[in-house]
Design an enzyme around this catalytic site. Structure first.
Site, short mmCIF file in Angstrom:
data_model
loop_
_atom_site.label_atom_id
_atom_site.label_comp_id
_atom_site.label_asym_id
_atom_site.label_seq_id
_atom_site.Cartn_x
_atom_site.Cartn_y
_atom_site.Cartn_z
N CYS A 180 0.81 -1.23 0.00
CA CYS A 180 0.00 0.00 0.00
C CYS A 180 0.84 1.27 0.00
O CYS A 180 0.34 2.33 -0.37
CB CYS A 180 -0.94 0.02 1.21
SG CYS A 180 -1.94 -1.46 1.38
N HIS A 316 -2.73 7.92 6.51
CA HIS A 316 -3.02 6.69 5.77
C HIS A 316 -4.52 6.42 5.87
O HIS A 316 -5.15 6.06 4.89
CB HIS A 316 -2.19 5.55 6.33
CG HIS A 316 -2.24 4.30 5.52
ND1 HIS A 316 -1.77 4.25 4.23
CD2 HIS A 316 -2.71 3.06 5.81
CE1 HIS A 316 -1.94 3.02 3.75
NE2 HIS A 316 -2.51 2.29 4.69
N HIS A 354 -9.70 3.07 -0.99
CA HIS A 354 -8.27 2.74 -0.86
C HIS A 354 -7.73 2.31 -2.21
O HIS A 354 -8.07 1.24 -2.72
CB HIS A 354 -8.11 1.63 0.17
CG HIS A 354 -6.69 1.37 0.57
ND1 HIS A 354 -5.60 1.84 -0.13
CD2 HIS A 354 -6.17 0.67 1.62
CE1 HIS A 354 -4.49 1.45 0.45
NE2 HIS A 354 -4.80 0.73 1.52
#
Length: 906
Positions: A180, A316, A354
């Site tokens: 990620c 995040h 995301h």
């Protein structure tokens, strides 16, 4: 902006390209953020059925029917990047989208010329594209591609190097993957590469596409995905995140270089850091407070800042049960649990989900735009803080409304951006607002706006887009727009140009171009450029005098000669400043010297702009100028001859062919002319029908008259010997209808006409060091050809023996006729059409210029061998690389007349 304390390690963000759900460019993305848009789509039952989803007892209550998808994933302009339609249909959508976005980012930065001098590195990462490659290999005929090419265009690991190859990026090229945090890791490494001097610019970021048909997901307690189909980072109702797609690219440059070059700077990366959690956590996929905290503190240290100077952090922020509390705890510790300081917290995942490997760069882009516009978008899907998050022991808070961002102390606006990857790689960047623009830049509008594209449709669509952009940008600097269009874009064959001074006038001219489709397509064959220098006139003296006063580089060249004349007692500078009209001047000799020097200097400037002069000619004083430009005469000797009536003069062989306008003779390159021809008076007559006719009829020509006259063209139109059409030549002169206009405008208008005729002008040479700033403009409008982009990897589609209906159609829609019972020529032509994906083929065109390469050549030759039972080696093919040459070579082999080439020089 407040004062800053730079360390010399700062990196400027000078270009942006992004694609996220709900937005195909950064401007739309930014507007969506300000408007609080949630770009998540809830699928209806009908849409679920179309996507192949069927409710049953096991999923009736657990299925979450939401997706976050990019628009137009199948669009690709294959020809722009030199791919055939067949190759594009096989190519991974990741490669297609990234190539176009990379070009857009370079255009946005003003560095979209692959022939530019700047070395550009690339650091990028991509999400998994194994499903695409598996489907291509199992369900399609890939015999038209060799295994290497197939791997290059379907393997994400080749994404950076293939992009470097196609865009001619000569710096280091790296593929990065840290899950990620991939794209922010890539940016961190790109900054290091720039600081080490590996390149002048870096293209960096990441991409993640979902290549399978998705109809939502199954919610499982404890997973990372949201129960209600919304990402609610930091909120009391948060249950997880949403899987999404995205692509983000930024162009980076060392700040001191960006300021010096007057680049458009969105924001500054003050410092960055990366580390890994190691095993200081409960599991491989779990986050670590210590690891994240150490990374953030290291970024602050490298940036040379105190934590309390940071007033926003783009987290995040996934909205997961474990992730958000740990992230805020790490931030609290990194900020010394300072409750007196206030720092806003946000996460773009609430808006778009995301985006996996692209998540970090998307967060960075949001933050850079927030600094640019001094606004922080509100955090949507937030109503009350998550009670599991320890907001009370640190500076952080969340707002659901747009926050106007203002400096409250001596520091510039600063922000942090975090990205944490599964496996523990943490990355944190410190951003700072851009320095103020140079206010000393020339305010005068450039009035020359250039547009080009590889096709007529692309150009027309771009003009429409540009018009809409201009209407919305009320305060944009036209001077910066002109400079960026001239110097920051690659110039293609379809061209249009506008000369104007005001924004309203600009929009009106755009309407004319759009409605009348008044665009030029330059021919592949370069036009012959003939410079003709007429005898001097009052208007010419005025033009050159004004140009001397207006244009610094031109004036500097003239002054070098003036300095020598002053040593001899001739005050040419005083004459220039005091004389306005030639026929009132007391010193006719100095007038002649001035015109000679001026025209000669301008011709040399044209050379430095990239204009290739093929012939020179002239009359009167202009004939001396033409001879000096040709190299036959030395300008210092001609000036001495004028001032002192000297008869001694050295003659040299012509370096550029010269036409004696009164004698109908062409002095070709390397040929001498008699001395006596130059010491006599110069003729004002033009009497060279044969010479000019020969030039114009051999190639399409551009006749540039270096003065306020059309004498040569008038002669060409009246002479009966020539008999050539208007299409054979283009006439340009330095004359202007507006005699009060600036000379620099007349020069730019002349350059514009030359550019429209195909001259590739180095526009930067037309500016001094105090040039306008680069600005962000709409990017290239690619052709929207549709290619496959979604696959089905259901079990029944993986049958090796029985093909399914899920096969991607890779057939090229070119009329490839049957090759049976055809002659050699027809067979070879149809094979090349088939493998290059063309509708027709130019028999004389070099095949390596239209998409062929050595690997593809091997496949073509093998096909020809099977069809004709004649073998041609690859070396033979490379030596005879047009279809006609291949046909002739194979015919010679058939007739046993051809000797195989034994060596080849590469």
């Amino acid at each position: 902006m407040a004062a800053n304390n730079n360390t010399g390690l700062e990196i400027a963000i000078i270009g942006i390209s992004c694609r996220v759900p709900g937005a195909n460019d950064w401007r739309t993305f930014w507007n969506n953020l300000l408007n609080g848009e949630e770009s998540i789509t809830k699928l209806s039952e009908q849409e679920l059925f179309k996507r192949g989803f069927i409710f049953n007892e096991s999923n009736n209550n657990t299925h979450v029917p939401v997706v976050a998808e990019l628009e137009d994933k199948g669009n690709f302009d294959a020809a722009f990047f030199g791919f055939t339609p067949y190759e594009a249909s096989i190519m991974s959508p990741v490669h297609r989208m990234f190539l176009q976005s990379a070009w857009e980012a370079l255009e946005d930065a003003g560095y979209a010329s692959p022939d530019g001098e700047e070395e550009i590195s690339i650091y990028v990462g991509s999400g998994d594209d194994t499903p695409w490659k598996a489907h291509i290999m199992l369900n399609n005929d890939v015999t038209k591609l060799d295994s290497h090419t197939l791997d290059f265009i379907t393997n994400k690991d080749h994404l950076p190097t293939l992009t470097s190859y196609k865009l001619n990026l000569k710096g280091p090229s790296f593929s990065i993957n840290t899950a990620c945090s991939t794209s922010l890791s890539a940016i961190h490494l790109a900054c290091r590469g720039l600081l080490f001097g590996e390149a002048k610019l870096a293209l960096t970021g990441g991409v993640s596409l979902v290549l399978e048909h998705k109809a939502g997901y199954e919610f499982k307690e404890g997973s990372i995905y949201s129960k209600d189909g919304h990402c609610k980072a930091f909120d009391k109702g948060a249950t997880g995140t949403i899987g999404s797609e995205g692509l983000g690219i930024v162009i980076l440059k060392r700040l001191e270089d960006a300021v010096k070059d007057n680049d458009h700077i969105y924001a500054v990366i003050k410092g960055s850091a990366a580390n890994n959690d190691g095993n200081r956590k409960v599991g491989y996929t779990a986050p670590s407070v210590e690891g994240e905290m150490e990374c953030i503190r290291m970024a602050h240290k490298i940036a040379g800042i105190d934590a309390d100077s940071v007033s926003y952090v783009e987290a995040h922020g996934t909205g997961t049960t474990l992730g958000d509390p740990i992230e805020v705890e790490a931030l609290n510790k990194a900020f010394e649990n300072d409750t007196n300081h206030k720092c806003l917290l946000g996460s773009v995942k609430n808006n778009i989900g995301h985006t996996d490997t692209a998540a970090g760069v998307i967060g960075l882009i949001k933050t850079a735009l927030s600094l640019k516009y001094r606004q922080i978008p509100g955090t949507i899907n937030f109503s009350a803080p998550n009670p599991k998050i320890n907001f009370s022991e640190g500076p952080f808070y969340v707002k659901k409304d747009v926050h106007e961002w203002k400096s409250t102390d001596k520091n510039p606006l600063r922000a942090g951006v975090s990205s944490f990857g599964i496996g523990g790689t943490n990355v944190h960047l410190v951003l700072e607002e851009a320095p103020e623009k140079n206010k000393n830049v020339e305010k005068e509008v450039s009035e020359l706006f250039l547009f080009s594209a590889r096709s007529k449709d692309s150009l027309q669509n771009y003009l429409l887009k540009f018009k809409a952009f201009l209407k919305n940008q009320k305060d944009i600097s036209l001077n910066e727009v002109a400079y960026t269009l001239q110097t920051g874009r690659k110039h293609f064959d379809y061209r249009a140009a506008i000369s104007c001074k005001k924004r309203e006038e600009f929009i009106m001219h755009l309407d004319i171009l759009i409605d009348k489709e008044n665009v030029n397509k330059i021919t592949e064959e370069k036009k012959t450029v003939l410079l003709f220098f007429p005898d001097m006139s009052d208007n010419d003296i005025e033009f050159y005098r004004n140009l001397y006063q207006e244009k610094e580089d031109y004036r500097n060249q003239i002054d070098k000669y003036i300095a020598a004349l002053e040593l001899s007692g001739f005050n040419l500078k005083k004459w220039i400043n005091e004389t306005t009209v030639f026929n009132k001047s007391e010193d006719k000799v100095l007038a002649k010297v001035f015109v000679l020097l001026s025209a000669y200097t301008l011709a040399n400037l044209l050379k430095t702009y990239g204009i290739c002069i093929d012939f020179t000619s002239g009359t009167g004083i202009g004939e001396y100028t033409a001879a000096c430009v040709s190299g036959i005469l030395q300008i210092e000797e001609v000036i001495s001859m004028m001032l002192y009536d000297e008869k001694e003069i050295n003659i040299k062989a012509a370096q550029i062919p010269f036409i004696q306008a009164a004698k109908d003779v062409i002095i070709k390159e390397g040929i001498l002319t008699p001395i006596k021809f130059w010491v006599n008076g110069r003729s004002l007559a033009i009497n060279a029908p044969k010479s000019f006719s020969e030039i114009v009829q051999q190639n399409p020509s551009v006749i540039l008259e270096m003065g306020d006259s059309n004498n040569l063209v008038a002669f060409l139109k009246t002479t009966s010997v020539l008999n050539f059409t208007k299409e054979k030549y283009v006439s340009i002169s330095l004359s202007s209808k507006d005699k009060t206009g600036k000379a620099s405008f007349i020069l730019k208008n002349t350059l514009k006409k030359l550019w429209l005729e195909g001259e590739n002008i180095n526009w930067k040479k037309n500016y001094d060091a105090n040039h306008p700033a680069i600005t962000s403009l709409p990017v290239y409008e690619f052709e929207k050809n549709q290619y496959p982009h979604v696959i089905n990897l259901a079990t029944e589609s993986l049958n090796f023996i029985k093909k399914t209906n899920e096969k991607i159609n890779t057939e090229v829609k070119a009329p490839v006729a049957s090759k049976k019972n055809k002659n050699t020529s027809a067979v070879i032509e149809s094979v090349f059409i088939e493998f290059l994906g063309l509708e027709k083929i130019d028999l004389d065109k070099d095949l390596f210029e239209i998409g062929c390469d050595s690997l593809k050549g091997m496949l073509v030759l093998n096909k020809i061998k099977n069809e004709l039972q004649i073998e041609l080696s690859l070396m033979d093919f490379m030596e005879h690389s047009s279809v006609r040459e291949v046909i002739e070579t194979i015919e010679a082999i058939k007739n046993k007349q051809y000797q195989k080439i034994k060596t080849i020089i590469i």
